[in-house]
Scaffold this motif. Structure first.
Motif, mmCIF file in Angstrom:
data_model
loop_
_atom_site.group_PDB
_atom_site.id
_atom_site.type_symbol
_atom_site.label_atom_id
_atom_site.label_comp_id
_atom_site.label_asym_id
_atom_site.label_seq_id
_atom_site.Cartn_x
_atom_site.Cartn_y
_atom_site.Cartn_z
ATOM 1 N N TRP A 32 0.812 -1.212 0.000
ATOM 2 C CA TRP A 32 0.000 0.000 0.000
ATOM 3 C C TRP A 32 0.847 1.263 0.000
ATOM 4 N N ILE A 33 2.020 1.217 0.585
ATOM 5 C CA ILE A 33 2.924 2.364 0.470
ATOM 6 C C ILE A 33 3.311 2.535 -0.988
ATOM 7 N N ASP A 34 3.616 1.425 -1.649
ATOM 8 C CA ASP A 34 3.968 1.467 -3.061
ATOM 9 C C ASP A 34 2.805 2.016 -3.898
ATOM 10 N N LEU A 35 1.585 1.600 -3.566
ATOM 11 C CA LEU A 35 0.415 2.145 -4.275
ATOM 12 C C LEU A 35 0.360 3.658 -4.123
ATOM 13 N N PHE A 36 0.479 4.143 -2.885
ATOM 14 C CA PHE A 36 0.432 5.590 -2.665
ATOM 15 C C PHE A 36 1.499 6.311 -3.479
ATOM 16 N N LEU A 37 2.728 5.800 -3.443
ATOM 17 C CA LEU A 37 3.810 6.454 -4.177
ATOM 18 C C LEU A 37 3.496 6.504 -5.665
ATOM 19 N N GLY A 38 2.873 5.460 -6.189
ATOM 20 C CA GLY A 38 2.447 5.451 -7.591
ATOM 21 C C GLY A 38 1.334 6.448 -7.865
ATOM 22 N N TRP A 39 0.358 6.525 -6.957
ATOM 23 C CA TRP A 39 -0.734 7.493 -7.125
ATOM 24 C C TRP A 39 -0.173 8.915 -7.172
ATOM 25 N N TYR A 40 0.723 9.191 -6.242
ATOM 26 C CA TYR A 40 1.300 10.532 -6.146
ATOM 27 C C TYR A 40 2.085 10.866 -7.415
ATOM 28 N N ARG A 41 2.929 9.945 -7.833
ATOM 29 C CA ARG A 41 3.748 10.150 -9.035
ATOM 30 C C ARG A 41 2.859 10.336 -10.269
ATOM 31 N N ASP A 42 1.860 9.467 -10.431
ATOM 32 C CA ASP A 42 0.986 9.560 -11.601
ATOM 33 C C ASP A 42 0.182 10.853 -11.595
ATOM 34 N N GLY A 43 -0.310 11.256 -10.430
ATOM 35 C CA GLY A 43 -1.059 12.504 -10.341
ATOM 36 C C GLY A 43 -0.223 13.703 -10.735
ATOM 37 N N LEU A 44 1.008 13.757 -10.256
ATOM 38 C CA LEU A 44 1.899 14.861 -10.622
ATOM 39 C C LEU A 44 2.211 14.876 -12.104
ATOM 40 N N ALA A 45 2.282 13.683 -12.704
ATOM 41 C CA ALA A 45 2.602 13.572 -14.123
ATOM 42 C C ALA A 45 1.380 13.780 -15.015
ATOM 43 N N GLY A 46 0.207 13.969 -14.395
ATOM 44 C CA GLY A 46 -1.005 14.156 -15.177
ATOM 45 C C GLY A 46 -1.559 12.866 -15.770
ATOM 46 N N LYS A 47 -1.079 11.745 -15.278
ATOM 47 C CA LYS A 47 -1.564 10.452 -15.746
ATOM 48 C C LYS A 47 -2.821 10.066 -14.977
ATOM 49 N N PRO A 48 -3.598 9.126 -15.511
ATOM 50 C CA PRO A 48 -4.749 8.633 -14.747
ATOM 51 C C PRO A 48 -4.267 7.971 -13.445
ATOM 52 N N VAL A 49 -4.992 8.239 -12.374
ATOM 53 C CA VAL A 49 -4.674 7.647 -11.078
ATOM 54 C C VAL A 49 -5.779 6.640 -10.780
ATOM 55 N N HIS A 50 -5.391 5.385 -10.617
ATOM 56 C CA HIS A 50 -6.347 4.309 -10.389
ATOM 57 C C HIS A 50 -6.442 4.027 -8.893
ATOM 58 N N PHE A 51 -7.608 4.338 -8.334
ATOM 59 C CA PHE A 51 -7.851 4.120 -6.916
ATOM 60 C C PHE A 51 -8.807 2.963 -6.711
ATOM 61 N N PRO A 52 -8.516 1.980 -5.909
ATOM 62 C CA PRO A 52 -7.227 1.772 -5.268
ATOM 63 C C PRO A 52 -6.176 1.208 -6.228
ATOM 64 N N ALA A 53 -6.623 0.513 -7.265
ATOM 65 C CA ALA A 53 -5.703 -0.017 -8.276
ATOM 66 C C ALA A 53 -6.508 -0.232 -9.554
ATOM 67 N N GLU A 54 -5.805 -0.303 -10.652
ATOM 68 C CA GLU A 54 -6.498 -0.485 -11.927
ATOM 69 C C GLU A 54 -7.337 -1.758 -11.906
ATOM 70 N N GLY A 55 -8.595 -1.608 -12.306
ATOM 71 C CA GLY A 55 -9.503 -2.745 -12.345
ATOM 72 C C GLY A 55 -10.272 -2.991 -11.058
ATOM 73 N N TYR A 56 -10.062 -2.146 -10.039
ATOM 74 C CA TYR A 56 -10.730 -2.312 -8.749
ATOM 75 C C TYR A 56 -11.361 -0.995 -8.316
ATOM 76 N N LYS A 57 -12.470 -1.107 -7.597
ATOM 77 C CA LYS A 57 -13.113 0.049 -6.983
ATOM 78 C C LYS A 57 -12.932 -0.069 -5.475
ATOM 79 N N TRP A 58 -13.130 1.052 -4.775
ATOM 80 C CA TRP A 58 -12.960 1.041 -3.324
ATOM 81 C C TRP A 58 -13.865 0.016 -2.651
ATOM 82 N N ASN A 59 -15.038 -0.215 -3.201
ATOM 83 C CA ASN A 59 -15.944 -1.190 -2.584
ATOM 84 C C ASN A 59 -15.557 -2.630 -2.904
ATOM 85 N N GLU A 60 -14.445 -2.824 -3.601
ATOM 86 C CA GLU A 60 -13.941 -4.156 -3.929
ATOM 87 C C GLU A 60 -12.621 -4.467 -3.214
ATOM 88 N N LEU A 61 -12.382 -3.792 -2.109
ATOM 89 C CA LEU A 61 -11.119 -3.998 -1.396
ATOM 90 C C LEU A 61 -10.944 -5.431 -0.902
#
Length: 164
Positions: free
Chosen positions: A52-81
């Motif tokens: 999950w730390i790695d996920l956060f670091l990816g979200w942060y990096r992608d957001g700064l780069a203007g890339k799509p940010v997949h929360f919590p991860a690509e192919g999943y929704k928060w209600n599918e944790l």
């Protein structure tokens, strides 16, 4: 109470990681692999926190780069944790205790380096780019780091009572 600035975030990150490290030092490798009633081990919890730390670091990096940010991860929704976490445990099944600890230490170090590099304004000045909510990068970092460390410590304390 959540950290309100960079200094508080760094302090709580170090404090909660220290507590977790102290607990993990009390777990021997065979015990770390014993599954509970929900098919989860101490090793699984530690590897999950590292991920999950790695996920956060990816979200942060992608957001700064203007890339799509997949929360919590690509192919999943928060209600599918629940499904995401089960899939993650399956992906991490071959990781042993020492590897899980090494992953957590490495990713905690990466998190601290990011926090140290960022200004207070970058961490708490506004919503995290790409997050589509009002949480600041500092709040997301706390959720992925210290908050997860606290819950992992609670889990390990309960498991240590059963193991001894």
């Amino acid at each position: 109470m959540a950290a309100q600035n960079k200094d508080e975030l760094l302090a709580v990150s170090k404090k909660e990681f220290g507590k977790l490290e102290k607990l993990t030092s009390q777990v021997d490798p065979p015990s770390a692999l014993i599954k509970d009633d929900e098919d989860t081990s101490v090793k699984d919890i530690i590897a999950h926190r590292a991920h999950w730390i790695d996920l956060f670091l990816g979200w942060y990096r992608d957001g700064l780069a203007g890339k799509p940010v997949h929360f919590p991860a690509e192919g999943y929704k928060w209600n599918e944790l629940k499904r995401y976490n089960a899939d993650l445990r399956a992906q991490q099944a071959d990781i042993d205790w020492d590897e899980a600890l090494a992953m957590l230490r490495k990713n905690h170090g990466r998190l601290l380096r990011l926090l140290q590099r960022c200004s207070n304004e970058e961490l708490y000045g506004g919503p995290m780019k790409g997050a589509n909510n009002n949480w600041t990068p500092g709040r997301w970092a706390e959720a992925a780091g210290p908050s997860h460390f606290r819950s992992a410590a609670k889990y390990i304390r309960s498991r240590l009572k059963v193991m001894t």
